[in-house]
Write a protein that holds these residues in place. Structure first.
Motif, PDB file in Angstrom:
ATOM      1  N   ALA A 268       0.820  -1.208   0.000  1.00 47.23           N
ATOM      2  CA  ALA A 268       0.000   0.000   0.000  1.00 47.23           C
ATOM      3  C   ALA A 268       0.857   1.263   0.000  1.00 47.23           C
ATOM      4  CB  ALA A 268      -0.927  -0.009   1.213  1.00 47.23           C
ATOM      5  N   SER A 269       1.960   1.227   0.737  1.00 49.62           N
ATOM      6  CA  SER A 269       2.785   2.431   0.887  1.00 49.62           C
ATOM      7  C   SER A 269       3.785   2.608  -0.245  1.00 49.62           C
ATOM      8  CB  SER A 269       3.548   2.380   2.215  1.00 49.62           C
ATOM      9  OG  SER A 269       2.657   2.387   3.312  1.00 49.62           O
ATOM     10  N   TYR A 270       4.385   1.503  -0.683  1.00 49.22           N
ATOM     11  CA  TYR A 270       5.495   1.594  -1.625  1.00 49.22           C
ATOM     12  C   TYR A 270       5.178   1.010  -3.001  1.00 49.22           C
ATOM     13  CZ  TYR A 270       7.550   2.012   3.006  1.00 49.22           C
ATOM     14  OH  TYR A 270       7.808   2.371   4.301  1.00 49.22           O
ATOM     15  N   GLY A 271       4.033   0.363  -3.123  1.00 48.90           N
ATOM     16  CA  GLY A 271       3.641  -0.191  -4.411  1.00 48.90           C
ATOM     17  C   GLY A 271       4.195  -1.557  -4.713  1.00 48.90           C
ATOM     18  N   ALA A 272       5.109  -2.045  -3.876  1.00 50.93           N
ATOM     19  CA  ALA A 272       5.707  -3.361  -4.081  1.00 50.93           C
ATOM     20  C   ALA A 272       6.423  -3.780  -2.811  1.00 50.93           C
ATOM     21  CB  ALA A 272       6.690  -3.340  -5.249  1.00 50.93           C
ATOM     22  N   LEU A 273       6.613  -5.073  -2.643  1.00 47.12           N
ATOM     23  CA  LEU A 273       7.340  -5.572  -1.477  1.00 47.12           C
ATOM     24  C   LEU A 273       8.832  -5.321  -1.592  1.00 47.12           C
ATOM     25  CD1 LEU A 273       5.629  -9.046  -0.814  1.00 47.12           C
ATOM     26  CD2 LEU A 273       5.050  -6.803   0.126  1.00 47.12           C
ATOM     27  N   ASP A 274       9.332  -5.248  -2.808  1.00 44.63           N
ATOM     28  CA  ASP A 274      10.769  -5.143  -3.010  1.00 44.63           C
ATOM     29  C   ASP A 274      11.177  -3.797  -3.618  1.00 44.63           C
ATOM     30  OD1 ASP A 274       9.685  -5.507  -5.491  1.00 44.63           O
ATOM     31  OD2 ASP A 274      11.174  -6.986  -6.159  1.00 44.63           O
ATOM     32  N   ARG A 275      10.448  -2.750  -3.285  1.00 41.37           N
ATOM     33  CA  ARG A 275      10.792  -1.425  -3.797  1.00 41.37           C
ATOM     34  C   ARG A 275      12.197  -1.050  -3.314  1.00 41.37           C
ATOM     35  NH1 ARG A 275       7.679   3.400  -4.492  1.00 41.37           N
ATOM     36  NH2 ARG A 275       8.984   4.815  -5.733  1.00 41.37           N
ATOM     37  N   PRO A 276      13.104  -0.620  -4.197  1.00 43.82           N
ATOM     38  CA  PRO A 276      14.441  -0.223  -3.754  1.00 43.82           C
ATOM     39  C   PRO A 276      14.384   0.874  -2.694  1.00 43.82           C
ATOM     40  CG  PRO A 276      14.403  -0.479  -6.125  1.00 43.82           C
ATOM     41  CD  PRO A 276      12.976  -0.586  -5.662  1.00 43.82           C
ATOM     42  N   PHE A 277      15.205   0.727  -1.689  1.00 43.29           N
ATOM     43  CA  PHE A 277      15.207   1.633  -0.544  1.00 43.29           C
ATOM     44  C   PHE A 277      15.389   3.086  -0.975  1.00 43.29           C
ATOM     45  CE2 PHE A 277      17.235   3.669   3.156  1.00 43.29           C
ATOM     46  CZ  PHE A 277      16.393   3.262   4.188  1.00 43.29           C
ATOM     47  N   GLY A 278      16.310   3.325  -1.909  1.00 39.05           N
ATOM     48  CA  GLY A 278      16.631   4.680  -2.311  1.00 39.05           C
ATOM     49  C   GLY A 278      15.639   5.331  -3.252  1.00 39.05           C
ATOM     50  N   GLU A 279      14.694   4.554  -3.780  1.00 37.65           N
ATOM     51  CA  GLU A 279      13.627   5.173  -4.575  1.00 37.65           C
ATOM     52  C   GLU A 279      12.626   5.884  -3.678  1.00 37.65           C
ATOM     53  OE1 GLU A 279      11.650   2.571  -7.250  1.00 37.65           O
ATOM     54  OE2 GLU A 279      13.446   2.145  -8.446  1.00 37.65           O
ATOM     55  N   VAL A 280      12.477   5.391  -2.476  1.00 35.64           N
ATOM     56  CA  VAL A 280      11.535   5.967  -1.513  1.00 35.64           C
ATOM     57  C   VAL A 280      12.243   6.951  -0.586  1.00 35.64           C
ATOM     58  CG1 VAL A 280      10.016   5.421   0.434  1.00 35.64           C
ATOM     59  CG2 VAL A 280      10.028   3.951  -1.603  1.00 35.64           C
ATOM     60  N   SER A 281      13.438   6.591  -0.143  1.00 41.26           N
ATOM     61  CA  SER A 281      14.211   7.385   0.818  1.00 41.26           C
ATOM     62  C   SER A 281      15.145   8.298   0.040  1.00 41.26           C
ATOM     63  CB  SER A 281      15.011   6.458   1.730  1.00 41.26           C
ATOM     64  OG  SER A 281      14.179   5.448   2.272  1.00 41.26           O
ATOM     65  N   ARG A 282      14.889   9.616   0.092  1.00 39.77           N
ATOM     66  CA  ARG A 282      15.585  10.555  -0.785  1.00 39.77           C
ATOM     67  C   ARG A 282      16.367  11.605   0.001  1.00 39.77           C
ATOM     68  NH1 ARG A 282      15.805   8.477  -5.603  1.00 39.77           N
ATOM     69  NH2 ARG A 282      16.175  10.576  -6.444  1.00 39.77           N
ATOM     70  N   PHE A 283      17.586  11.884  -0.468  1.00 36.11           N
ATOM     71  CA  PHE A 283      18.336  13.028   0.027  1.00 36.11           C
ATOM     72  C   PHE A 283      17.930  14.220  -0.836  1.00 36.11           C
ATOM     73  CE2 PHE A 283      21.836   9.870   1.333  1.00 36.11           C
ATOM     74  CZ  PHE A 283      21.283   9.717   2.594  1.00 36.11           C
ATOM     75  N   ALA A 284      16.946  14.956  -0.375  1.00 38.79           N
ATOM     76  CA  ALA A 284      16.354  16.032  -1.164  1.00 38.79           C
ATOM     77  C   ALA A 284      16.430  17.342  -0.398  1.00 38.79           C
ATOM     78  CB  ALA A 284      14.903  15.701  -1.506  1.00 38.79           C
ATOM     79  N   LEU A 285      17.166  18.287  -0.967  1.00 41.54           N
ATOM     80  CA  LEU A 285      17.240  19.646  -0.446  1.00 41.54           C
ATOM     81  C   LEU A 285      17.277  20.591  -1.635  1.00 41.54           C
ATOM     82  CD1 LEU A 285      19.897  19.556   2.440  1.00 41.54           C
ATOM     83  CD2 LEU A 285      17.472  20.077   2.668  1.00 41.54           C
ATOM     84  N   GLY A 286      16.359  21.549  -1.671  1.00 37.39           N
ATOM     85  CA  GLY A 286      16.320  22.474  -2.786  1.00 37.39           C
ATOM     86  C   GLY A 286      16.116  21.740  -4.098  1.00 37.39           C
ATOM     87  N   LYS A 287      17.013  21.969  -5.045  1.00 38.67           N
ATOM     88  CA  LYS A 287      16.896  21.341  -6.350  1.00 38.67           C
ATOM     89  C   LYS A 287      17.576  19.980  -6.413  1.00 38.67           C
ATOM     90  CE  LYS A 287      16.681  25.797  -8.763  1.00 38.67           C
ATOM     91  NZ  LYS A 287      17.317  26.666  -9.798  1.00 38.67           N
ATOM     92  N   VAL A 288      18.233  19.581  -5.333  1.00 41.66           N
ATOM     93  CA  VAL A 288      18.942  18.304  -5.307  1.00 41.66           C
ATOM     94  C   VAL A 288      18.005  17.222  -4.778  1.00 41.66           C
ATOM     95  CG1 VAL A 288      20.926  17.048  -4.384  1.00 41.66           C
ATOM     96  CG2 VAL A 288      21.128  19.483  -4.932  1.00 41.66           C
ATOM     97  N   ASP A 289      17.946  16.100  -5.475  1.00 42.88           N
ATOM     98  CA  ASP A 289      17.087  14.982  -5.070  1.00 42.88           C
ATOM     99  C   ASP A 289      17.784  13.698  -5.489  1.00 42.88           C
ATOM    100  OD1 ASP A 289      15.132  13.116  -4.530  1.00 42.88           O
ATOM    101  OD2 ASP A 289      13.509  14.209  -5.498  1.00 42.88           O
ATOM    102  N   LEU A 290      18.397  12.996  -4.517  1.00 45.74           N
ATOM    103  CA  LEU A 290      19.235  11.845  -4.811  1.00 45.74           C
ATOM    104  C   LEU A 290      18.795  10.632  -3.995  1.00 45.74           C
ATOM    105  CD1 LEU A 290      22.653  13.717  -4.628  1.00 45.74           C
ATOM    106  CD2 LEU A 290      21.562  12.859  -6.713  1.00 45.74           C
ATOM    107  N   PRO A 291      19.130   9.424  -4.456  1.00 44.05           N
ATOM    108  CA  PRO A 291      18.794   8.224  -3.679  1.00 44.05           C
ATOM    109  C   PRO A 291      19.451   8.251  -2.304  1.00 44.05           C
ATOM    110  CG  PRO A 291      19.459   7.647  -5.915  1.00 44.05           C
ATOM    111  CD  PRO A 291      19.780   9.102  -5.739  1.00 44.05           C
ATOM    112  N   GLY A 292      18.677   7.898  -1.286  1.00 47.21           N
ATOM    113  CA  GLY A 292      19.172   7.932   0.073  1.00 47.21           C
ATOM    114  C   GLY A 292      19.643   6.584   0.563  1.00 47.21           C
TER     115      GLY A 292
END
Length: 694
Positions: A578-602
């Motif tokens: 329900a939350s991630y759309g799949a059981l095996d969603r990659p961690f960094g697709e959901v968890s993001r290092f995002a500040l300003g215009k920067v948005d990177l896998p966390g």
């Protein structure tokens, strides 16, 4: 050209350079210069000690002016006057505790030389504001000029009334975290001491934001970081030594519950009147006008009295209010010339809290459970950390413990010390200090967090540690909790015919048990662990074997109720889809290092899962989450010749709007790489972006 005219033109040129922010290759000013590197780190070169403080103050205003100036306004108890009704509670707390007036007295008690340093730091901030008023938010300009008392007041408020006695604890609302390692030559592959500084605090700009700097002057070399607005480095190293801090939660303050009677309070069977007074403060209205409000102040024999939302009257007593020298102690720690010198400085016991970990080139390492701790006749942490009966003199403490009485570990046989915010008893392993040898109120005897256990294993398990291995171990994203329960969970789930359970088993079997960006299964395991160990992952009630002080770094483990654990796995699978759309969603697709215009896998995870590389993530929003708290300043040093030093300021070294240094280190964080820290002038000049003479 006459000497007078030449001097006049030189002074005019210096003023122009200062107004422009300086240019690369500019001549140093009369007090010193700041060399700015490509990451926005100020390398301050002062011609004397006060000159170093001036440059550091100037750099603070340039990189964090809006945040710091507001903190200084709050420490004055005039925040509502400057910024309106939202600051009323902040002002009431400052005024009721006498923070600014005490800071004024503390400032007066400092030696003239250190008062000059505080004044110089303030003067540096003022100089920046005068040269660059447009760079500061208009709402904070009214706070200028800054004074040395303001600098002292901010430090006092932060140390004594944020860390030791936070407002929320007294008022009944409901901590931060860090890691630290020091490795002695006997355990270092090179024979050199190693030191890790790794505080974890919130990412949103605040009084807890870190600032990286390099301070240089006659007899002065300090590289490291501190919380914005402090004039000294709390995490530092040089060619000979270094130290770092972690939060320890030492009980340096007591909240006394009073029994009200006849307009006063009961004390030893009699009614005592409150000591009362009034003060006023101003509140800025929406139309810009100021409204004066009156604050009634009450105090008991314990200290200032507050009324909580539940109606209870609580008096606050804070240890160390007679010790003005905390900032100066940090400064002198950084200037120490030997371990014996450092010990003498620590013996002052002016810093009111924190675990402090030290290492030096000579091979000494130390862990100290530092703080100004009241002495009690009996009782434990639970008793003195909650509401204490205030109706009897038997609970009123009047003395504090000495430095000699505090738990510490010096040069242990294991060859290392560590702390990850846990009590002091497993600062090294095998243990060299025991809880039974200290008062029960000193610190709890466990349970030890999984993060702290992970820290212990990362240090205790290898026989020798290279610098490269030291860095790799810092970055480990392995989830220790999986070692304790996952195999048992998979075995219990194997018998289930439920397709959701089997799908979850398939994902978890394939998962590498890390919280790296490409990890598939970490999000599912998180969802299961929240059910198994509670929302903060700290309960051991569902483990087969609970935490055991006799096996502090290897318990808890196992499943108390395998069937229940499997049912939790099914629920976690439902949540993950329900939350991630799949059981095996990659961690960094959901968890993001995002500040300003920067948005990177966390990467990095919740410490209580046993993750050493810590990142606490926000709730999901639009399918993503971002850091709330976690890795901030990181430095790893080997005291070789020359020293090796790498590090990172995760969220960048400036909070000023529009600064390129607000998010320019996120790529390093996302890729799990570090910067080489430029500690020599030659290195700085090779990476120079600007020079500010002053």
């Amino acid at each position: 050209m006459s000497r007078a005219i030449s001097t006049m033109f030189a002074a005019l040129a210096a003023m122009i350079l200062l107004a422009l922010g300086g240019t690369a290759g500019a001549a140093p000013g009369p007090r010193g210069e700041i060399l700015w590197d490509s990451y926005g780190v100020p390398h301050v070169y002062g011609k004397d000690e006060a000159g170093v403080f001036f440059g550091f103050g100037y750099a603070t205003a340039q990189n964090h002016g809006d945040v710091v100036v507001k903190l200084y306004g709050q420490a004055r108890g005039r925040a509502a006057e400057y910024w309106g009704a939202s600051e009323i509670e902040s002002d009431k707390w400052v005024l009721a505790n006498g923070i600014y007036e005490r800071a004024r007295a503390w400032y007066a008690k400092e030696p003239a030389s250190f008062r000059a340093n505080l004044d110089a730091f303030a003067a540096g901030m003022n100089a920046y504001a005068k040269a660059h008023p447009e760079a500061l938010d208009p709402s904070v300009r009214q706070v200028f000029p800054i004074t040395g008392v303001d600098v002292m007041a901010h430090g006092h408020r932060l140390m004594n009334y944020v860390y030791v006695a936070p407002q929320a604890r007294t008022m009944g609302n409901a901590d931060a975290g860090s890691n630290a390692w020091a490795v002695a030559p006997k355990k270092s592959a090179s024979g050199n001491t190693l030191l890790l500084a790794n505080p974890h605090l919130p990412w949103a700009p605040s009084q807890l934001t870190y600032f990286e700097a390099d301070l240089n002057g006659p007899g002065i070399k300090m590289y490291g970081a501190t919380q914005v607005g402090l004039p000294v480095l709390r995490f530092m190293f040089n060619e000979r030594m270094g130290f770092t801090n972690t939060v320890n939660g030492i009980l340096g303050a007591t909240n006394y519950e009073l029994k009200l009677a006849d307009g006063g309070y009961l004390y030893d069977g009699k009614v005592r009147p409150f000591t009362t007074s009034t003060t006023t403060f101003k509140v800025r209205q929406a139309d810009g006008s100021l409204k004066t409000e009156t604050l009634e102040l009450r105090s008991s024999v314990h200290g200032p009295v507050f009324t909580r939302a539940d109606g209870k009257a609580v008096a606050l007593r804070v240890a160390g209010l007679d010790r003005p020298g905390g900032l100066r102690q940090y400064w002198d720690m950084g200037k120490s010339k030997s371990f014996a010198d450092y010990q003498a400085i620590m013996n002052r016991l002016q810093v009111p809290s924190f675990n402090i970990v030290y290492g030096d080139r000579e091979g000494h390492i130390q862990y100290l459970y530092n703080g100004i701790l009241p002495k009690h006749a009996d009782g434990d942490v639970a008793r003195w950390g909650g509401l204490v009966p205030g109706d009897t003199s038997k609970t009123l403490w009047t003395e504090t413990h000495t430095y000699a009485e505090l738990p510490k570990v010096i040069d242990p046989p294991s060859g290392y010390v560590q702390n990850s915010n846990d009590p002091p008893w497993v600062a090294t392993y095998p243990q060299t200090i025991q809880a039974k040898d200290y008062p029960a109120y000193m610190a709890n005897n466990g349970p030890m967090s999984l993060r702290a256990q992970q820290a212990s294993h990362l240090m205790a398990d290898p026989p020798k540690i290279t610098f490269d291995d030291f860095v790799v171990r810092k970055l480990t994203s392995h989830v220790l909790m999986t070692d304790r329960v996952l195999d048992d969970l998979l075995a219990a789930a194997a018998a289930s015919a439920d397709p959701d359970v089997q799908a979850a088993v398939t994902v978890l079997k394939a998962w590498d048990r890390t919280v790296n960006a490409d990890a598939r299964g970490a999000l599912l395991f998180e969802a299961w662990a929240r059910r198994f160990a509670g929302p903060n992952y700290i309960s051991d009630a569902n483990y087969k074997v609970r935490w055991d002080a006799a096996r502090p770094i290897d318990t808890p483990y196992g499943l108390k109720d395998p069937d229940q654990a499997v049912a939790m796995l099914k629920a976690a699978a439902t949540e993950a889809r329900a939350s991630y759309g799949a059981l095996d969603r990659p961690f960094g697709e959901v968890s993001r290092f995002a500040l300003g215009k920067v948005d990177l896998p966390g990467n990095g995870g919740f410490g209580n899962l046993g993750v050493f590389h810590v990142m606490t993530w926000s709730p999901l929003k639009d399918g993503k989450r971002t850091p709330v708290h976690g890795e901030t300043w990181m430095s790893m040093v080997e005291f070789s010749t020359p020293i090796k030093a790498v590090g990172l300021m995760s969220y960048g070294n400036s909070t000023q709007p529009g600064s390129p240094h607000r998010s320019d280190q996120l790529e390093h964080l996302s890729q799990k790489t570090f910067r080489n820290l430029w500690t020599t002038r030659a290195e700085v000049e090779q990476n120079l972006k600007a020079t500010t003479p002053y």
